[in-house]
Design a protein around this motif. Structure first.
Motif, PDB file in Angstrom:
ATOM      1  N   TRP A   7       0.878  -1.400   0.102  1.00  0.00           N
ATOM      2  CA  TRP A   7      -0.069  -0.099  -0.051  1.00  0.00           C
ATOM      3  C   TRP A   7       0.575   1.165   0.057  1.00  0.00           C
ATOM      4  O   TRP A   7       1.845   1.123   0.764  1.00  0.00           O
ATOM      5  CB  TRP A   7      -0.913  -0.098   1.193  1.00  0.00           C
ATOM      6  N   ARG A   8       0.539   2.325  -0.979  1.00  0.00           N
ATOM      7  CA  ARG A   8       1.350   3.413  -0.944  1.00  0.00           C
ATOM      8  C   ARG A   8       0.540   4.683  -1.098  1.00  0.00           C
ATOM      9  O   ARG A   8      -0.085   4.913  -2.050  1.00  0.00           O
ATOM     10  CB  ARG A   8       2.324   3.326  -2.169  1.00  0.00           C
ATOM     11  N   LYS A 249       2.544  -0.791  21.263  1.00  0.00           N
ATOM     12  CA  LYS A 249       1.165  -0.379  20.652  1.00  0.00           C
ATOM     13  C   LYS A 249       1.495   1.160  19.890  1.00  0.00           C
ATOM     14  O   LYS A 249       2.284   1.961  20.381  1.00  0.00           O
ATOM     15  CB  LYS A 249       0.277   0.151  21.681  1.00  0.00           C
ATOM     16  N   GLY A 250       0.823   1.451  19.060  1.00  0.00           N
ATOM     17  CA  GLY A 250       0.683   2.663  18.272  1.00  0.00           C
ATOM     18  C   GLY A 250      -0.206   2.758  17.202  1.00  0.00           C
ATOM     19  O   GLY A 250      -0.978   1.991  16.902  1.00  0.00           O
ATOM     20  N   GLY A 251      -0.502   4.088  16.631  1.00  0.00           N
ATOM     21  CA  GLY A 251      -1.397   4.395  15.778  1.00  0.00           C
ATOM     22  C   GLY A 251      -0.811   5.010  14.474  1.00  0.00           C
ATOM     23  O   GLY A 251      -0.054   5.905  14.830  1.00  0.00           O
ATOM     24  N   ILE A 252      -1.188   4.551  13.283  1.00  0.00           N
ATOM     25  CA  ILE A 252      -0.628   4.830  12.154  1.00  0.00           C
ATOM     26  C   ILE A 252      -1.722   5.688  11.119  1.00  0.00           C
ATOM     27  O   ILE A 252      -3.150   5.116  10.970  1.00  0.00           O
ATOM     28  CB  ILE A 252       0.106   3.831  11.160  1.00  0.00           C
ATOM     29  N   HIS A 253      -1.628   6.630  10.589  1.00  0.00           N
ATOM     30  CA  HIS A 253      -2.877   7.514   9.815  1.00  0.00           C
ATOM     31  C   HIS A 253      -2.617   7.022   8.417  1.00  0.00           C
ATOM     32  O   HIS A 253      -1.371   6.710   7.881  1.00  0.00           O
ATOM     33  CB  HIS A 253      -2.570   8.790   9.806  1.00  0.00           C
ATOM     34  N   ALA A 254      -3.710   6.990   7.622  1.00  0.00           N
ATOM     35  CA  ALA A 254      -3.620   6.782   6.273  1.00  0.00           C
ATOM     36  C   ALA A 254      -5.039   7.420   5.557  1.00  0.00           C
ATOM     37  O   ALA A 254      -5.810   7.546   6.257  1.00  0.00           O
ATOM     38  CB  ALA A 254      -3.729   5.264   5.918  1.00  0.00           C
ATOM     39  N   PRO A 255      -5.135   7.866   4.396  1.00  0.00           N
ATOM     40  CA  PRO A 255      -6.085   8.554   3.990  1.00  0.00           C
ATOM     41  C   PRO A 255      -7.513   7.798   4.114  1.00  0.00           C
ATOM     42  O   PRO A 255      -7.448   6.676   3.905  1.00  0.00           O
ATOM     43  CB  PRO A 255      -5.839   8.784   2.427  1.00  0.00           C
ATOM     44  N   GLY A 271       6.870   3.657   7.073  1.00  0.00           N
ATOM     45  CA  GLY A 271       6.010   5.052   6.799  1.00  0.00           C
ATOM     46  C   GLY A 271       6.904   6.092   7.417  1.00  0.00           C
ATOM     47  O   GLY A 271       8.204   6.096   7.933  1.00  0.00           O
ATOM     48  N   ARG A 272       6.293   7.412   7.063  1.00  0.00           N
ATOM     49  CA  ARG A 272       6.960   8.547   7.791  1.00  0.00           C
ATOM     50  C   ARG A 272       6.277   9.443   8.826  1.00  0.00           C
ATOM     51  O   ARG A 272       5.061   9.308   8.575  1.00  0.00           O
ATOM     52  CB  ARG A 272       7.594   9.164   6.591  1.00  0.00           C
ATOM     53  N   VAL A 279       2.385   8.158   9.356  1.00  0.00           N
ATOM     54  CA  VAL A 279       1.583   8.137   7.996  1.00  0.00           C
ATOM     55  C   VAL A 279       2.015   6.984   7.302  1.00  0.00           C
ATOM     56  O   VAL A 279       3.122   6.626   7.252  1.00  0.00           O
ATOM     57  CB  VAL A 279       1.605   9.112   7.053  1.00  0.00           C
ATOM     58  N   LEU A 280       1.356   5.954   6.703  1.00  0.00           N
ATOM     59  CA  LEU A 280       1.661   4.674   6.430  1.00  0.00           C
ATOM     60  C   LEU A 280       1.893   4.712   4.913  1.00  0.00           C
ATOM     61  O   LEU A 280       1.435   5.686   4.272  1.00  0.00           O
ATOM     62  CB  LEU A 280       0.314   3.913   6.383  1.00  0.00           C
TER      63      LEU A 280
END
Length: 308
Positions: A7-8, A249-255, A271-272, A279-280
Motif C-alpha cells: 500500500w502506498r 502499541k501505536g497508531g498509524i494514519h492513512a487517507p 512510513g514517515r 503516516v503509512l
C-alpha cells in the motif's frame, strides 16, 4: 480496502481558489527565521497585534505559536528548483485560525491611459479552523506565502496556542494523480526503499481501524512484536491496559478514501512522520515481505540491515 496488500498513499490534490482582497492587521511586523525544523514564536508582550514573518529553513517541521492574537506570514521556500507539493495542517487551541494563500495580482501599465504598472497582494482563502484542521496541499514550481490570522471570540477562554505543521515534497510536474492511484500497491523496489528510508519500520498486527471525519484519515491501531526502526516514539509500551511482553502499541494514519479494513495476520509497517503524525507508506504481509527480502539479498539489492 483490506490492509493485506502492499500500500502506498500519496497526497491530496489542488485547491479551488476564491479571490479576496488582503485585509492588513494593524500593528508592526517582526521577523523570525526558523533555524531548526521546529520553532516557537509568540506575539509581542504589549498585547498589540503584529504580523510575524516566518521563514523555515527545513522541508518539514512545525511552528508553535504562543499568545497567538495577530498573524503569521509564512514563507515556504524549498531553496531548490522544481515542482513541489506544499502541505499544511493546523491545530488551534482557544482561538480561531484563518489560513489563506498570498497571491500577486499584476496590473500592466498603459502610457496612453496614464496607468502605471501595479502589483497588489490578494488572499486566496484555504480554510478556517477552531481545533484540528485536515490537511491542505498546494502544488507549484515557486515558493508560496501563507497568511494565518487569528480571531478570538467571547467563547474562547484560556491561553491561545496554534501549531502549524508544514511539509514540502518535491514531485514531478508530469505526474497527475487520481484518487485510485493514491492507494495503489507498492512495487518491490518501492518496498525495499521504504524498508531502508522510512521513519518507522515494524512487524506487527492490526488491532482495529477507526476513521477521523475531521482530518479525513483512517487510524490503524497496531500491536508491534518486532520494532526494527523508529525516529520518534510512535510505538511504545501502553500506559495502561494489557499487552504481551515486549509488545508495543501505536497508531498509524492513512487517507480515509482508501477504505482500509482490518486484516488478519502479521504485516511489515513502514512510513514517515508527516505533518506531526505517523503516516503509512507500505504494509505488505510479513510472508510476502520475507520473499521480497530474500530475493533482494540474493541479488545484493538491500542497502541497509536491521538484522532481519
Amino acid at each position: 480496502m483490506d490492509i493485506s496488500v502492499l500500500w502506498r498513499p500519496l497526497t491530496s490534490g489542488h485547491l479551488v481558489i476564491t479571490w479576496l482582497l488582503l485585509t492588513v492587521i494593524t500593528g508592526g511586523r517582526t521577523q523570525h527565521t526558523c533555524n531548526q525544523c521546529d520553532c516557537t514564536i509568540s506575539d509581542p508582550d504589549n498585547g498589540e497585534k503584529a504580523i510575524i514573518n516566518v521563514k523555515p529553513k527545513c522541508l518539514e517541521g512545525q511552528i508553535t505559536w504562543l499568545s497567538s492574537y495577530g498573524a503569521i506570514r509564512l514563507e515556504l521556500n524549498p531553496q531548490h528548483a522544481g515542482e513541489y507539493r506544499y502541505c499544511l495542517r493546523v491545530q488551534s487551541e482557544n482561538i480561531k485560525t484563518i489560513a489563506s494563500q498570498e497571491v500577486l495580482s499584476r496590473t500592466h501599465g498603459n502610457y496612453k491611459l496614464k496607468i502605471v504598472n501595479d502589483v497588489e497582494v490578494q488572499l486566496s482563502p484555504l480554510f478556517t479552523t477552531r481545533g484540528r484542521s485536515r490537511e491542505f496541499c498546494i502544488s507549484g514550481p515557486d515558493p508560496i506565502h501563507l497568511y494565518l490570522e487569528t480571531e478570538r471570540s467571547a467563547e474562547d477562554t484560556g491561553v491561545a496556542k496554534v501549531k502549524v505543521f508544514y511539509d514540502m515534497e518535491k514531485t514531478s510536474s508530469t505526474l497527475r494523480y487520481s484518487p485510485m492511484e493514491e492507494c495503489r500497491p507498492c512495487t518491490d523496489r518501492e518496498l525495499l526503499r521504504a524498508y531502508c528510508s522510512s521513519d518507522f519500520v515494524a512487524v506487527g498486527s492490526v488491532d482495529d481501524v477507526s476513521h477521523d471525519d475531521v482530518e479525513e484519515t483512517s487510524v490503524i491501531r497496531v500491536s508491534v512484536t518486532r520494532l526494527l526502526s523508529q525516529k520518534e516514539a510512535i510505538f511504545k509500551k501502553p500506559d495502561n491496559g494489557w499487552s504481551r511482553p515486549h509488545e508495543l502499541k501505536g497508531g498509524i494514519h492513512a487517507p480515509h478514501l482508501c477504505g482500509i479494513k482490518h486484516g488478519e495476520g502479521q504485516f511489515l509497517f513502514t512510513g514517515r512522520v508527516r505533518l506531526g503524525r505517523p503516516v503509512l507508506h507500505c504494509a505488505p504481509r510479513y510472508e510476502q515481505w520475507k520473499s521480497v527480502l530474500e530475493m533482494a539479498l540474493f541479488n545484493d539489492e538491500v542497502e541497509c540491515s536491521y538484522g532481519s
